[in-house]
Design an enzyme around this catalytic site. Structure first.
Site, PDB file in Angstrom:
ATOM      1  CD  GLU A 136      55.214  42.092 -34.473  1.00 51.18           C
ATOM      2  OE1 GLU A 136      55.236  43.306 -34.249  1.00 51.18           O
ATOM      3  OE2 GLU A 136      55.082  41.238 -33.574  1.00 51.18           O
ATOM      4  CG  ASP A 276      48.315  41.104 -27.283  1.00 51.71           C
ATOM      5  OD1 ASP A 276      48.090  40.672 -28.424  1.00 51.71           O
ATOM      6  OD2 ASP A 276      49.458  41.383 -26.889  1.00 51.71           O
ATOM      7  CD  GLU A 369      57.450  38.212 -22.892  1.00 53.11           C
ATOM      8  OE1 GLU A 369      57.799  39.318 -22.444  1.00 53.11           O
ATOM      9  OE2 GLU A 369      56.799  38.099 -23.955  1.00 53.11           O
ATOM     10  CD  GLU A 390      53.044  45.458 -23.714  1.00 54.38           C
ATOM     11  OE1 GLU A 390      54.135  45.474 -23.100  1.00 54.38           O
ATOM     12  OE2 GLU A 390      52.979  45.244 -24.943  1.00 54.38           O
TER      13      GLU A 390
HETATM   14  C1  DMJ Z   1      54.212  46.012 -29.383  1.00 50.45           C
HETATM   15  O1  DMJ Z   1      54.761  45.768 -30.624  1.00 50.45           O
HETATM   16  C2  DMJ Z   1      52.731  46.139 -29.469  1.00 50.45           C
HETATM   17  O2  DMJ Z   1      52.269  46.774 -28.325  1.00 50.45           O
HETATM   18  C3  DMJ Z   1      52.047  44.818 -29.662  1.00 50.45           C
HETATM   19  O3  DMJ Z   1      50.654  44.917 -29.667  1.00 50.45           O
HETATM   20  C4  DMJ Z   1      52.439  43.860 -28.569  1.00 50.45           C
HETATM   21  N1  DMJ Z   1      53.785  43.883 -28.208  1.00 50.45           N
HETATM   22  C5  DMJ Z   1      54.683  44.945 -28.444  1.00 50.45           C
HETATM   23  C6  DMJ Z   1      55.269  45.545 -27.213  1.00 50.45           C
HETATM   24  O4  DMJ Z   1      55.398  44.732 -26.136  1.00 50.45           O
END
Ligand code: DMJ
Length: 576
Positions: A136, A276, A369, A390
Site C-alpha cells: 500500500e 489483481d 464488494e 475499477e
Molecule cells: C487501489 O488502492 C488500487 O487500485 C489497488 O490495486 C487495489 N485497490 C484499490 C482501489 O480499489
C-alpha cells in the site's frame, strides 16, 4: 459610442464569435464534445469537493472522515491485517495530498500542485515509528511521489515555476531505502509489513499476498531509473522472479504465501483481491521497461487466467494445482480486468466482461464488494462499496480503444450514482451496505488518485495528447521512455506484434491501434475512413440487450456469432 467603447465591444464580439467558432468546429469533429465538456466539469467539481474537504478537515493526516468532518491516519493500518505493533508516533503523512498530486496535474491546477510540493518538501518525514503495509505504501506514497516528480520536471507541463529542486525525488528515495530491509529474506520475497523507523519487527508475520510481493516493480523500477541506484529495481525484480518460479504446472499462482519458506498458504486464486495487480504489473512493467522476460511471464499468466478462471463474461477462482473451480464470486476489484485486456488488445473480451460488471452496478446502484455468482446473492458481510475506481478505470480504457459513445453513458451513470449515493457535505463517503445505502465515515485516498481521475480522463483526455503514459495500479502516470527500456541486441525482433495484412505487405500494428466500433460507426475513424469488418452484423438493439441468441449479431473483430448472456446482453459467450 466612444472609440474606446467600440474597441472593447469589437474585442468582446470577436471573442464571442471565436469561442462560438471553436466550439462549433470542435463539436463538428466530435458529436459528443458538449456532453464531454459538461461531464468533465461535473467530475472536476467532484474532485474538488473531495479534495477541499480533505484539506479543510483532515490534512495533514492521511484520509478524510466525511461524515464527522474529521480524519484517520490510515496508512499504518492499510492492508486489513490486525496490528500487532501499534505505531506510537505516527500522525499521518498527508496521504491524500500525495495521492492527489497527479490528479491536480491532470486538472492543470499549477497553484495547488506547487503548494503541495512545497509543503511536502518542508514537512514530510519517513523517520516515524509506523508499521506500514509495503504494498500500500509503495503504490500510494512511493508511486504518488515518483509520478509527481516526473510531472514536475516535465517542461511541457510547467507545473512548478522554477522552484522545484527534486524534493519529491529525495523523499521517494528516502522511502525506497526504508523499504529495502523488507526484502532481506531467504527467498527475496519481501515482508508485507515493515516499520519505517525500525525495519522488520520481531515476530513479524511472514505471510504475504501475491499482489503484495509481486506488484512493486513499476514504482521501485522507476525510482532506480530516476536515481541511478539499481537496488530498488533489483529487489522488486528478484521478488517477482521468485514468485513466478512458484507457479504451478498450469501457470497459476495462489493468493497467499510465506516469505521465509517460499511456500504457498492459499492455493486458490482468481483475478481479484490479493492477486489483481500482480497480472497488471507484469504487463505494465513490460511496457515501461521493455523487458521481454516480463512479457513472456504475462503472456503465460494471462492465457492461464483465460483458460482456468473465465466462465463466459465472469471470472471465478480456481485451485492453482488442479485448475478446478473453487469460489464462484464476482468482486468489485475484478472490474479492473477489462482495462488490462484493452492494453493487451483483447477488446472484445474486455467489452463483454465490462458489460456484466456494469449490469451489476446498475442493479445495486454501485458495485458491491462481493457477489456470490453460484447463489445469485450478495456476500452476507461484504456488501460495501468504498468508492472504488475499477469500473471507471475499465470504462476509460474501453472508450480510449473504441471511441464507442456507449462508454460515455456508462461514465455518466457512474458519476450520477456517486453524486446521488455517496456525496455528503463533508466530501464523499463510502457505502457500508449497498442494499440500504447506509454510509460509512471514510473517503479513501484512491477516490482522489483514481476514481475521479479515470472519470475525468474519460470525458477529457487532453492531458494524454501526444503523451505515452502507463498508469500504476493506483492511477499515477509514468511516462514510457525509450531511455528506460532494456537494451536489446541489434538483431532483436519483437515477438508480440499483431500482424495486419494489407495489400502490399503485412503491417505490424499494436493492439491499441486496432480500433473497433461495437455499438455504432459514428466517430470511429481510422485515417478518416470508417473502419468496419465485413462480417459485422450488429445486435438487434443498439444497447446490446437481448432476450435470446436471435437478438445478437456477429462480432466485428472476430467474425464469431454472438449470443445472449444470463444477464441479457449480447457477447461472445459461447466461444470462450
Ligand atoms: C487501489 O488502492 C488500487 O487500485 C489497488 O490495486 C487495489 N485497490 C484499490 C482501489 O480499489
Amino acid at each position: 459610442m466612444s472609440p474606446g467603447n467600440r474597441r472593447t465591444w469589437a474585442l468582446l464580439f470577436l471573442l464571442i464569435i471565436s469561442t462560438f467558432y471553436i466550439e462549433t468546429s470542435a463539436s463538428k469533429l466530435d458529436p459528443f464534445a458538449a456532453k464531454k465538456k459538461r461531464m468533465s466539469e461535473k467530475v472536476r467539481k467532484m474532485f474538488y469537493h473531495a479534495f477541499d474537504n480533505y484539506m479543510m478537515y483532515a490534512f495533514p493526516h492521511d484520509e478524510l472522515k466525511p461524515l464527522t468532518k474529521s480524519f484517520t491516519d490510515s496508512l499504518s493500518e492499510l492492508g486489513n491485517l490486525k496490528l500487532e505493533h501499534l505505531p506510537r508516533e505516527y500522525n499521518g503523512s498527508a496521504l491524500s495530498l500525495i495521492e492527489s498530486l497527479s490528479s491536480l496535474a491532470i486538472l492543470g491546477n499549477h497553484t495547488e500542485f506547487e503548494k503541495a510540493v512545497l509543503w511536502l518538501s518542508e514537512n514530510l518525514s519517513f523517520d516515524v515509528d509506523a508499521r506500514i503495509n509495503l504494498f500500500e505504501c509503495n503504490i500510494r506514497v512511493l508511486g504518488g511521489l515518483v509520478s509527481a516528480h516526473i510531472l514536475a520536471t516535465d517542461s511541457t507541463n510547467r507545473l512548478t515555476k522554477g522552484t522545484y529542486k527534486n524534493q519529491l525525488l529525495v523523499l521517494a528515495k528516502e522511502l525506497g531505502q526504508r523499504f529495502l530491509p523488507a526484502f532481506d529474506t531467504p527467498t527475496g520475497l519481501p515482508y508485507a509489513w515493515i516499520n519505517l523507523k525500525y525495519g522488520v519487527m520481531e515476530n513479524e508475520t511472514t505471510e504475504t499476498s501475491t499482489s503484495g510481493c509481486g506488484s512493486l516493480i513499476l514504482e521501485m523500477g522507476a525510482l532506480s531509473h530516476l536515481t541511478g541506484d539499481p537496488r530498488f529495481e533489483s529487489a522488486a525484480l528478484r521478488a517477482l522472479r521468485k514468485l513466478w518460479s512458484m507457479r504451478s504446472s498450469l501457470n497459476l499462482l495462489g493468493t497467499t504465501l510465506d516469505v521465509e519458506t517460499g511456500e504457498w498458504i492459499e492455493y486458490s486464486s482468481g483475478i481479484g483481491a490479493g492477486v489483481d495487480s500482480f497480472y497488471e504489473y507484469l504487463l505494465k512493467a513490460h511496457l515501461l521497461f521493455g523487458r521481454e522476460e516480463l512479457w513472456r511471464m504475462f503472456q503465460s499468466a494471462y492465457l492461464a487466467v483465460q483458460k482456468y478462471f473465465r466462465h463466459g463474461p465472469w471470472y471465478h477462482e480456481a485451485d492453482m494445482r488442479t485448475g478446478r473451480a473453487t469460489y464462484w464470486q464476482l468482486t468489485s476489484l475484478q472490474a479492473f480486468w477489462p482495462g488490462l485486456q484493452v492494453l493487451v488488445g483483447d477488446v472484445a473480451a474486455a467489452n463483454s466482461s465490462h458489460r456484466e460488471f456494469f449490469y451489476v452496478w446498475q442493479k445495486f446502484g454501485v458495485l458491491p464488494e462481493r457477489y456470490l455468482l453460484d447463489r445469485q446473492m450478495l456476500h452476507p458481510t461484504e456488501k460495501y462499496y468504498p468508492l472504488r475506481p475499477e469500473l471507471a478505470e475499465s470504462t476509460f480504457y474501453l472508450y480510449q480503444a473504441t471511441k464507442d459513445p456507449w462508454y460515455l453513458e456508462v461514465g455518466e451513470s457512474i458519476v450520477d450514482s456517486l453524486n446521488l449515493h455517496t456525496r455528503v457535505e463533508g466530501g464523499f463517503a463510502s457505502i457500508r451496505d449497498v442494499t440500504t445505502m447506509e454510509l460509512e465515515d471514510h473517503q479513501h485516498s484512491f477516490f482522489l488518485a483514481e476514481t475521479c481521475k479515470y472519470l475525468y480522463l474519460l470525458f477529457d483526455d487532453s492531458f494524454l495528447v501526444n503523451k505515452n503514459y502507463v498508469f500504476t495500479t493506483e492511477g499515477h502516470p509514468l511516462p514510457i521512455l525509450s531511455s528506460w527500456h532494456e537494451r536489446l541486441p541489434e538483431a532483436y525482433l519483437p515477438s508480440n506484434w499483431t500482424s495486419v495484412k494489407s495489400e502490399e505487405q503485412p503491417k505490424r500494428a499494436s493492439a491499441m491501434s486496432l480500433r473497433i466500433c461495437p455499438a455504432s460507426q459514428l466517430n470511429c475513424r481510422n485515417n478518416h475512413s470508417p473502419l468496419e469488418s465485413v462480417c459485422h452484423i450488429p445486435d438487434a438493439r443498439s444497447d446490446h440487450r437481448c432476450l435470446s441468441d436471435e437478438d445478437c449479431g456477429v462480432d466485428s473483430t472476430t467474425c464469431r456469432r454472438r449470443s445472449c448472456s444470463m444477464a441479457g446482453y449480447c457477447g461472445l459467450w459461447l466461444s470462450i
